[in-house]
Design a protein around this motif. Sequence first.
Motif, PDB file in Angstrom:
ATOM      1  N   PHE A 185      65.153 -37.115  14.360  1.00 38.88           N
ATOM      2  CA  PHE A 185      64.628 -35.831  13.907  1.00 38.88           C
ATOM      3  C   PHE A 185      64.986 -35.573  12.443  1.00 38.88           C
ATOM      4  O   PHE A 185      64.161 -35.092  11.659  1.00 38.88           O
ATOM      5  CB  PHE A 185      65.190 -34.704  14.772  1.00 38.88           C
ATOM      6  N   GLN A 186      66.232 -35.886  12.061  1.00 40.84           N
ATOM      7  CA  GLN A 186      66.683 -35.533  10.713  1.00 40.84           C
ATOM      8  C   GLN A 186      66.297 -36.577   9.665  1.00 40.84           C
ATOM      9  O   GLN A 186      65.853 -36.224   8.576  1.00 40.84           O
ATOM     10  CB  GLN A 186      68.202 -35.326  10.721  1.00 40.84           C
ATOM     11  N   TYR A 187      66.458 -37.848   9.999  1.00 45.48           N
ATOM     12  CA  TYR A 187      66.169 -38.897   9.021  1.00 45.48           C
ATOM     13  C   TYR A 187      64.681 -39.201   8.886  1.00 45.48           C
ATOM     14  O   TYR A 187      64.178 -39.417   7.784  1.00 45.48           O
ATOM     15  CB  TYR A 187      66.902 -40.190   9.399  1.00 45.48           C
ATOM     16  N   GLU A 188      63.961 -39.199   9.990  1.00 43.04           N
ATOM     17  CA  GLU A 188      62.558 -39.617   9.970  1.00 43.04           C
ATOM     18  C   GLU A 188      61.584 -38.445   9.951  1.00 43.04           C
ATOM     19  O   GLU A 188      60.564 -38.494   9.278  1.00 43.04           O
ATOM     20  CB  GLU A 188      62.268 -40.528  11.170  1.00 43.04           C
ATOM     21  N   LEU A 189      61.892 -37.391  10.729  1.00 47.48           N
ATOM     22  CA  LEU A 189      61.003 -36.225  10.756  1.00 47.48           C
ATOM     23  C   LEU A 189      61.431 -35.157   9.754  1.00 47.48           C
ATOM     24  O   LEU A 189      60.735 -34.148   9.601  1.00 47.48           O
ATOM     25  CB  LEU A 189      60.968 -35.625  12.167  1.00 47.48           C
ATOM     26  N   HIS A 190      62.580 -35.354   9.110  1.00 51.55           N
ATOM     27  CA  HIS A 190      63.091 -34.474   8.057  1.00 51.55           C
ATOM     28  C   HIS A 190      63.337 -33.049   8.546  1.00 51.55           C
ATOM     29  O   HIS A 190      63.103 -32.085   7.829  1.00 51.55           O
ATOM     30  CB  HIS A 190      62.144 -34.471   6.854  1.00 51.55           C
ATOM     31  N   TYR A 191      63.823 -32.929   9.785  1.00 47.30           N
ATOM     32  CA  TYR A 191      64.226 -31.630  10.299  1.00 47.30           C
ATOM     33  C   TYR A 191      65.556 -31.231   9.664  1.00 47.30           C
ATOM     34  O   TYR A 191      66.392 -32.072   9.348  1.00 47.30           O
ATOM     35  CB  TYR A 191      64.424 -31.679  11.815  1.00 47.30           C
ATOM     36  N   THR A 192      65.770 -29.928   9.511  1.00 44.55           N
ATOM     37  CA  THR A 192      67.087 -29.429   9.113  1.00 44.55           C
ATOM     38  C   THR A 192      68.021 -29.495  10.333  1.00 44.55           C
ATOM     39  O   THR A 192      67.559 -29.625  11.474  1.00 44.55           O
ATOM     40  CB  THR A 192      67.002 -27.978   8.644  1.00 44.55           C
TER      41      THR A 192
END
Length: 473
Positions: free
Chosen positions: A303-310
């Motif tokens: 989620f954070q690295y690939e989808l750039h979620y906070t």
Amino acid sequence: MTTTPPAEATPKTISNTQLWLTLIAVLLADALDLVDSTITNIAAPSIVHDLGAGESLIKWLGAAYALALGSLLVLGGRVGDKFGQRQTFLTGMAGFVAASAFAGLAPNGGTLIAARVLQGVFGAFLIPQGMAIITATFPKAAMQKAFSVFAPMLGIFAVGGPILGGFLIDANLFGLHWRPIFLINIVIGGFALVFAWRFLPNVPAHRGTRLDVLGSLLLIAALFGVLFGLITGSTDGWDALPIASIVVGVVVFGGFVRRQATTPEPLLARSLFTNRGFTAGLIMGLLVFAAFAGLMYVVSLFFQYELHYTPTHTAISLIPLTIGIMGGSGASAALIGRLGRRLAFAGLLLDVLGIAVLLFFVNRAGLDITWWQNAIALFIMGLGAGICFSTIFNTALGDVEAHEAGAASGSISAVQQVANGIGSAVVTSVFLTTVASGGVRAMTITLLVSLGLVSLCLLAVPLLPKQAAELDH
């Protein structure tokens, strides 16, 4: 995770008010453990970026805590028996708060990992005492009410912990970035320590309890040796150091096994391992918890690295998973007496289905996967996990003799924590090793590995006892 005290050692009856104050103190301790065991799933990318550390830190953040906790959990329970649960609880809480401060002020990755190990060590002396104190001080009717409060509160902590972590990181309080996720334990844990010191009752100690300190040290050295080799090898290449570390870890584990076979007071009761159903449940639980813990860590990284979620967005996106776990746990409590191991089979099937659904969506939508696609897959996975976690272990206890139930429960709790540590490191290694070829491919491979581990457990369900253990709560 600790032996039941004999009837003559039961403390004097305490007031109804103090019973519930005792429950609050125990819940505060469990809240600290539950939050700190999962909060680094959300915080790992921020920590690694801020400290300028490598991917090995990602693998160690959860593993260091869980392995230290799991390796020493049985010993921690016996220390409470020998020296008194109240005193051990207070010592564990004070040490946990100090280790949290150490983690929050860590200047580099090595210091942070050392602090996480210390958190796990003191957690191992803190956590077993709560249930032992409740068992010793609560009348049966009050204990049933306490357990009815316990489960939903733990569910709230499971939901609230990652959300709190995400909020604290994104809020960047006082410019401290990720550090408040540990420093907040000084406030919460400090309050819990004072509260417990004021209200926690005394339970008579059993000075004759024997402690297998050497066995515990051998186990923790073996687990850390093998995991150090696996993490170092998958990160930096398979040269002499990681191979030697794994070999040493395996040899030390052989020493642990020999120690358990010869010592008069083994950490794990020897008679339990002649029980096929219990052994099968223990192995299944190890595989399922490892696969689940590792996959949840990878989902957060994806989620954070690939989808750039906070961090906050990531934590909120994991709420369907937690709702599923809570729903599955409730279904398990209602149905396990009737369905026994068939319910474990159903939970594993749902887990397989959830992983397969996420695999389908990841490959169909790639990095454009939507929130509702993630929510559907994670809810199904959580539902299956909530059903099979408690069902597998409770069913494994189905053929255990009454006098062995305490030792068996302690073994299960320890294995669960060790599995969390192994899974968070090994499954994460699969993702990080393949992520250079693309996030979707790395996620696909990780999901396939997890799918294989859970599917393997389906084959072992017939080895479990047909019916689960009868529970008093």
